[in-house]
Every structure is written in C-alpha cells, then in structure tokens.
Design an enzyme around this catalytic site. Sequence first.
Site, PDB file in Angstrom:
ATOM      1  N   HIS A 127      23.540  34.690  35.784  1.00 32.26           N
ATOM      2  CA  HIS A 127      23.432  36.049  36.542  1.00 32.26           C
ATOM      3  C   HIS A 127      22.356  37.218  35.776  1.00 32.26           C
ATOM      4  O   HIS A 127      22.566  37.979  35.564  1.00 32.26           O
ATOM      5  CB  HIS A 127      24.891  36.789  36.531  1.00 32.26           C
ATOM      6  CG  HIS A 127      25.888  35.730  37.213  1.00 32.26           C
ATOM      7  ND1 HIS A 127      26.177  36.172  38.591  1.00 32.26           N
ATOM      8  CD2 HIS A 127      26.677  34.877  36.823  1.00 32.26           C
ATOM      9  CE1 HIS A 127      26.977  35.283  38.920  1.00 32.26           C
ATOM     10  NE2 HIS A 127      27.330  34.588  38.170  1.00 32.26           N
ATOM     11  N   ASN A 153      32.119  36.652  43.216  1.00 34.05           N
ATOM     12  CA  ASN A 153      30.769  36.118  43.813  1.00 34.05           C
ATOM     13  C   ASN A 153      30.957  36.516  45.248  1.00 34.05           C
ATOM     14  O   ASN A 153      31.971  36.893  45.828  1.00 34.05           O
ATOM     15  CB  ASN A 153      30.771  34.531  43.583  1.00 34.05           C
ATOM     16  CG  ASN A 153      30.209  34.266  42.107  1.00 34.05           C
ATOM     17  OD1 ASN A 153      29.554  35.257  41.733  1.00 34.05           O
ATOM     18  ND2 ASN A 153      30.585  32.948  41.986  1.00 34.05           N
ATOM     19  N   HIS A 190      34.009  41.654  32.601  1.00 40.50           N
ATOM     20  CA  HIS A 190      34.637  40.976  31.921  1.00 40.50           C
ATOM     21  C   HIS A 190      35.914  40.647  33.041  1.00 40.50           C
ATOM     22  O   HIS A 190      36.637  41.746  33.054  1.00 40.50           O
ATOM     23  CB  HIS A 190      35.091  41.480  30.459  1.00 40.50           C
ATOM     24  CG  HIS A 190      35.962  40.501  29.642  1.00 40.50           C
ATOM     25  ND1 HIS A 190      36.401  39.311  30.157  1.00 40.50           N
ATOM     26  CD2 HIS A 190      36.460  40.527  28.568  1.00 40.50           C
ATOM     27  CE1 HIS A 190      37.136  38.464  29.352  1.00 40.50           C
ATOM     28  NE2 HIS A 190      37.252  39.402  28.240  1.00 40.50           N
TER      29      HIS A 190
HETATM   30 FE1  HDE Z   1      30.781  34.108  35.109  1.00 43.89          FE
HETATM   31  N1  HDE Z   1      29.803  34.363  33.293  1.00 43.89           N
HETATM   32  N2  HDE Z   1      31.662  32.271  34.050  1.00 43.89           N
HETATM   33  N3  HDE Z   1      31.711  33.428  36.760  1.00 43.89           N
HETATM   34  N4  HDE Z   1      30.146  35.555  35.893  1.00 43.89           N
HETATM   35  C1  HDE Z   1      28.912  35.513  33.346  1.00 43.89           C
HETATM   36  O1  HDE Z   1      28.724  36.878  31.448  1.00 43.89           O
HETATM   37  C2  HDE Z   1      31.422  32.016  32.893  1.00 43.89           C
HETATM   38  C3  HDE Z   1      32.422  32.487  36.879  1.00 43.89           C
HETATM   39  C4  HDE Z   1      30.262  35.942  37.167  1.00 43.89           C
HETATM   40  O2  HDE Z   1      26.695  41.119  36.587  1.00 43.89           O
HETATM   41  C5  HDE Z   1      28.306  35.709  31.650  1.00 43.89           C
HETATM   42  O3  HDE Z   1      28.377  39.114  30.780  1.00 43.89           O
HETATM   43  C6  HDE Z   1      32.185  31.006  32.407  1.00 43.89           C
HETATM   44  C7  HDE Z   1      32.936  32.327  38.199  1.00 43.89           C
HETATM   45  C8  HDE Z   1      29.381  37.068  37.446  1.00 43.89           C
HETATM   46  O4  HDE Z   1      27.030  41.143  34.395  1.00 43.89           O
HETATM   47  C9  HDE Z   1      29.171  34.718  30.982  1.00 43.89           C
HETATM   48  C10 HDE Z   1      32.702  30.630  33.687  1.00 43.89           C
HETATM   49  C11 HDE Z   1      32.570  33.491  38.765  1.00 43.89           C
HETATM   50  C12 HDE Z   1      28.458  37.428  36.482  1.00 43.89           C
HETATM   51  C13 HDE Z   1      29.840  33.901  32.140  1.00 43.89           C
HETATM   52  C14 HDE Z   1      32.281  31.522  34.522  1.00 43.89           C
HETATM   53  C15 HDE Z   1      31.775  34.223  37.897  1.00 43.89           C
HETATM   54  C16 HDE Z   1      29.128  36.321  35.425  1.00 43.89           C
HETATM   55  C17 HDE Z   1      26.930  35.738  31.517  1.00 43.89           C
HETATM   56  C18 HDE Z   1      33.620  29.324  33.886  1.00 43.89           C
HETATM   57  C19 HDE Z   1      33.036  34.058  40.032  1.00 43.89           C
HETATM   58  C20 HDE Z   1      27.829  38.481  36.194  1.00 43.89           C
HETATM   59  C21 HDE Z   1      26.480  37.230  31.200  1.00 43.89           C
HETATM   60  C22 HDE Z   1      34.987  29.270  33.222  1.00 43.89           C
HETATM   61  C23 HDE Z   1      34.494  34.410  40.150  1.00 43.89           C
HETATM   62  C24 HDE Z   1      28.427  39.672  35.744  1.00 43.89           C
HETATM   63  C25 HDE Z   1      28.282  37.968  31.214  1.00 43.89           C
HETATM   64  C26 HDE Z   1      27.298  40.930  35.738  1.00 43.89           C
HETATM   65  C27 HDE Z   1      28.424  36.282  34.093  1.00 43.89           C
HETATM   66  C28 HDE Z   1      30.810  32.939  31.943  1.00 43.89           C
HETATM   67  C29 HDE Z   1      32.602  31.259  36.049  1.00 43.89           C
HETATM   68  C30 HDE Z   1      31.140  35.506  38.199  1.00 43.89           C
HETATM   69  C31 HDE Z   1      28.350  33.684  30.236  1.00 43.89           C
HETATM   70  C32 HDE Z   1      32.577  30.422  31.242  1.00 43.89           C
HETATM   71  C33 HDE Z   1      34.094  31.274  38.781  1.00 43.89           C
HETATM   72  C34 HDE Z   1      29.462  37.869  38.869  1.00 43.89           C
HETATM   73  O5  HDE Z   1      30.154  35.054  29.967  1.00 43.89           O
END
Ligand code: HDE
Length: 728
Positions: A92, A165, A356
């Site tokens: 993202h 999402n 978060h």
């Molecule tokens: Fe994320 N995800 N994600 N994700 N995610 C990040 O956090 C992660 C997942 C989502 O505009 C990171 O601050 C793991 C699902 C959005 O700043 C990170 C897993 C969904 C955004 C991270 C998931 C999301 C992130 C990268 C599996 C939809 C952008 C930067 C367990 C419900 C937030 C940050 C923004 C961002 C990890 C799965 C949505 C790396 C480990 C499912 C919208 O922490």
Amino acid sequence: MKKTKKTSKGKNSKDKDSNSNSIGKNSKAEDLKMNSESGDGQFLTTNQGLKINDNQNSLKAGERGATLLEDFILREKITHFDHERIPERIVHARGSGAHGYFQVYEPMKKYTKANFLQNPNEKTPVFVRFSTVAGSRGSTDLARDVRGFSVKFYTKEGIYDLVGNNMPVFFIQDAIKFPDLIHAVKPEPDNEIPQAASAHDTFWDFISLMPESMHMIMWIMSDRAIPRSLRMMEGFGVHTFRFINEKNNSVFVKFHWKPLLGVHSVVWDEAQIISGKDSDFHRRDLWDNIENGNFPEWELGVQIVEEKDEHKFSFDLLDPTKLIPEELVPVKRIGKLTLNKNPYNFFAETEQVAFHPGHIVPGIDFTNDPLLQGRLFSYTDTQLSRLGSPNFHEIPINRSLSPVHNNQRDGHMRQTINIDKTSYDPNTMGGGCPFQAKAVEGGFTSYAERIDAKKIRARSESFFDHFSQAKLFFNSQSKPEKEHIINALIFELGKLKSDDIRSRMVGRLTFVDTGLAKDVAAGLGIPVPKPEQPINHSIPADGNPKNFQPANIDPPVEKSEALSMKNTIKKSDTRKIAILATDGVTDKTFNSIRSALLNAGATPAVVATHLGSIVSSKGSNIKVDESLLTTSSVLFDAVYVAGGKESIDAFLKAPESMEFLNQTYKHFKPICINNEGIELYNASDACQKPSDKNDEAKLAEAGVLINKSPEEFISAVAKHRFWNRQMC
Ligand code: HDE
C-alpha cells in the site's frame, strides 16, 4: 491527573493540552488563523530560529573561492534534504488521503456501546487514505490491484481505525501466508520487473498453488480492480468483527462502505492508456473534486449476525476468503462519511498517517479470524521502521483527540515533555495517576469469549471450501463483466513465461466454471487441462492431507445482485465531459450544452485544437481548457462534438481528434454529436454509423446520440458505459 506538555518548555502553563496540534481536523480558515497567530511565514529562518539573510549563496572564501565548512546554514539545509525520504510502506505504498467527518444516522446502542456510533448530531473527524497494494510510491494509480480503504476516526474515546479494502475478501486465510503472497506479487527479485502489476510468473505460480485465493482472483480480475474513481468504489472491513453493547452482549459484524456515486470502473485498455497519460488520475480526481466542493460520500453499512447464528452458514464467518451474501444478511446503513478537505501537506499527513486494525474503541472487538489476528501484530511493527520511533502516535495526523496519559516515556523524537517524577504504576508520589478506568468509565475490556482448546498449528476443516464463492461471484456478473474477467485472465496469463504455470492456472479455473476455463484456454491457445484436485499445503490436525482436499460445495446462494456493478447507482454528477469545440463553433449549441452540464453537476471542459481561447461563429471569446495535445479521451467520461462548420473542418485536419473519438467509442462512453459534428464522427473508426433515422435510433441505444437534447445526453452520461455498442 498527570501533567504533560508539548514543545513548549517553560512557556506555557503546565496543563497545556497534549493534543493541541490538531491541524487538519479544523476548517482551513481556523488552521490558517492558528498559523498566522504563531507568526509563521514571516521570515526565513534556520531550524534553530535564526533569521536568514541570504538564501541564494553559500559562504565562500572570496566570490570565486571554495565553500567554507563553516557555512552552518548551507550544512543544515543540505543535511535535512539528504534525509527527507523515509522507507515507503511494504504494501500500500501508493496512496492518496483526505480529511472529513462521519455521522451516525441513529443510536446503535442495541448492538454497540461505541460512543461515535450513538449521537446523530455529532460529527467525528476522520482521515481516509486510499491506496493500491503492489506498486511503489510513484507507481500508476490505474494498476490492476486491490485498493486500500483506511479510515481513521478521531473519536472521543480514542483512535478507531477501520483498515479495509475495496474488495470484501482476501487472497489467503492465514497471516502466515502474507509475506509469501506479497513476495509473489511484487516485482520479481532479479530484475525488479514488472512494477505495480500481477501479470508475471511468480504471482501466478503462487496463486495456482493456493486454491483458497480463487474467490479473490475473481474479484481482482474483475473491473473492481480498475475503479473509475476512488470516489466510486466500495469499501469493506473484510474480516468479521464484533460489536459489544453496554450489557456485554456481542454480535458479529461485517463493515461496508457504500459510495453514493455508485460503483464504476474503467475498461482495461483505457486503464493502460491512463497510466501513460496521467498516472495520478485517481489522486487528481479526488483532490480536484474536494477542491471544487464535490465532497465524496459513503454510507457505512453493517451486516449483523447474532452469536447464536455463528454456525448457520455453509461457510465459516472467520474465513476472510468468504463474504456474507446480502441476500442472507442485508446491509443496514448506519451513517455517512463525507470527505471535505484536502491535506495541507502530503508527507505530513498522507505519508505519515499510521493505521492499525488494532486501534479500536470500547464497543468494537476482534474475532479469531487468523488473518486479522496476524495483522494485529504487523502494523505497529511496520511503523517502527517506517516512521522510525515508537513515538509515531505523536505525529499530528496520528494524535488522538482524546487525552493521552500513560507511563510510556522517551525514545527517538519524543515530543511530549512529561513533567511528573512518576512514570510507573502503582505510585503514591504522583497521587496514583494516571488511573485505570472501569468499564463504566469508558475503560476498554476485551470481549470475554470462552476458549477451551488445545494448542495446534492447523487449519479448520470449515475453511476448506475454496470455490463456492468464486462461483457465486462469477455467476453474479453480467455478460460484459464476465467477458472482462475472461479477458483479464487471458491478459495476465498471457504474460507468463512458464507454460506449466499457465496451464495449471487454467486447470484451477475449471473448479470455478468450465466455460470460463474453456474461454481463457482458447484465448491462450492451449487445451483445458484435465481437472486435477489442487493440493492444499496446510497440514490438517490428523496429519492426513487426504481428509483436507478442498470440498466441492455449492454457493450459499446462486446469484447475488450486490456483486454486479450493473445494479449500481447511476448519476451524471461530477462526470468529466469533453466538449470538442474550436474556432467557429456555433454559439447556441455550445452555450446550451455547457450550461446544462454545469446545472447537472457535471464538469465540462472545452477541448480545442489549440490552447488559449477560441472565437465562436458569432465572435465570442471562449476560454479553452485543454488542447488535443494536452489531454486525451481516456481522461473524460463522455464527449460532446459541438456543431459549426469551421470548427469541425479544423478538427478533421487534426489526427488527434480521430484518436479522441475512436477511443471514446472503443471504451463504450457516451458520445453526443451536434449538426456538422456528424462529419467528424463519420470520419472516425466507429463501426456503427448512421445512414437513416432507424440507424440513429439504434445508435442512441448504443450511447451515440445524434442531435439529441442536452437532457438526453446527460441521462446517457449517467449510464456510464454502453456495453451493447458494436465493435469491429
Ligand atoms: Fe495490511 N498492511 N496486512 N491488509 N493493509 C499494511 O501497514 C498486513 C491486510 C491494508 O493506508 C502495512 O502501515 C499483514 C488485509 C491497508 O496506511 C503492513 C496482513 C487488509 C493498508 C500490513 C495484511 C489489509 C495496509 C504496510 C496479513 C484488508 C494501508 C504499511 C495478516 C482488510 C494502510 C502499514 C495505509 C497496510 C500488513 C492483510 C489492508 C505491512 C501482515 C486482509 C488498507 O503492516
């Protein structure tokens, strides 16, 4: 109560509010006033407040001499510049943000005690960040990808982040697979190719071995992955969460954002052209519309499932590869989100905002969805390296509006100056402050879910239905939507170097729909492989993989209306319309279409053969917005060809005007032609051309209007695209 103050040592009273810097949550006028009162913007200074006398020249040994090391002004400026970049988000990375507010429609106390969901008269400030997932910070907005939809609510009870999402399901069921998924989709490690694209071998190698991803693959191959605008896409919390009320009763909840402009997409050919013509297309669209007062709105919807009904579905509520069909549990709309203010500074706000899923407030809680559980660890962890310190909550955009009091201290870039001696609990020296809050005082308590289990590294059998909802999604699509999925799969798999992966993937598609697999195979020029049960790589509880082959389960409902964009809201508001008009344009038609479009809330732009202004047939000067060279049809929703012989003759001599019309036609967009404009249309490659009145009626059905009223054109614009148009 414990006292804190921020960067105001010795200047302000002791109990200065620790959250005073709330830039962005006020109106622009209030923020500007705050800035001018603090004297900002008067003189150029160093970071130490020293006024700078010359910002044009470094300090030298003589006018033509070497620069002196002593030049602390130069050194400070260059050093700061050298460190201006921070690591981009692992996923993202590319995003666009905006401020706004949320208002609930009616008290939700039956289901949740969350304070921001009780009072319809209260506006809770929010910051929203939309994003793509795979590309780097500078990548194109129009990548085929999921869009992030993150909402930070600055509630009176602390920060609540709904980090979702624009698709309601995910590729994987367990967090432990996330690094594998992301490694597979990111550019390949040897040559860092391709940027912001899933059409490459490592992604499809992984996907072809992960049958649980098939439902999400249907979404990502659909037009939902190439939205027309960030303002025209849905949002979903994806996981099942819990609502908890005052009596500590819990219900399951799925969150939805429903855009009031409807859900609309571009076509894939268009998306690829936009990526070249304006890779900031979505970011610009969001920014411009907020600047112009077209504030985007979404309704917050909830699907509520009573605890007793947890096991009544054919799928597991904890499985993030499943949605709850709206036919089984309707979406109740409980409030509205409005985005009404652009950030002042991209880095300070959109880049530094830290979401978060673990930032929750009383009344909302997690479930045991194993994907959600893994996320609860990841987000703070990633901010530590991205923002560089455990104090990232002190960055203005991340600050809670409700007071923060705790015994956490120090660390890189600490802003708060804690003035008490006590930083431990219990204490008597600080009067025992800060105190724990009882639940009735707003203290957070986790839902007391009963757990009686043995420790195990395994997946529940209830998660092994991988295809039923992929089928449901595909079956719910209209004919053109199905064709787009087929073409997207042919495009993506057609880019692979490995024949084995391509063939294995087509084999997987047979489990979704044999017709789909056949059509994709035909497009790829390969035979449909013999259906072969996909191997599931997770080891079941009894260690016997055979018991855990993906079950062939029927979809929970046959079709779901909500899954097809065909059934969405259709409006002409905020649509961008190109009026092709140049010197000699007829005044009457030009003026009437322009004012009708403005009255309908659309955004017309004059596209001429040159910039500056044009002179109409009656000698009026008309300001030009774009020339054929500075813009492109893909940046508009529809085109109006204004009449006037001289104007049309000039367009006939400009080859770009043909490309403009050809692409508008090819991308199924409304075209309206006035008088002499028909000559331009007839010269284009459009394959449906009029020779008599009957043809004109047929053309009108296909969104090509000849000498029709502005009202008819506006209603065609609202329809978005005309999929029944013939293509040669
Ligand atoms: Fe994320 N995800 N994600 N994700 N995610 C990040 O956090 C992660 C997942 C989502 O505009 C990171 O601050 C793991 C699902 C959005 O700043 C990170 C897993 C969904 C955004 C991270 C998931 C999301 C992130 C990268 C599996 C939809 C952008 C930067 C367990 C419900 C937030 C940050 C923004 C961002 C990890 C799965 C949505 C790396 C480990 C499912 C919208 O922490």
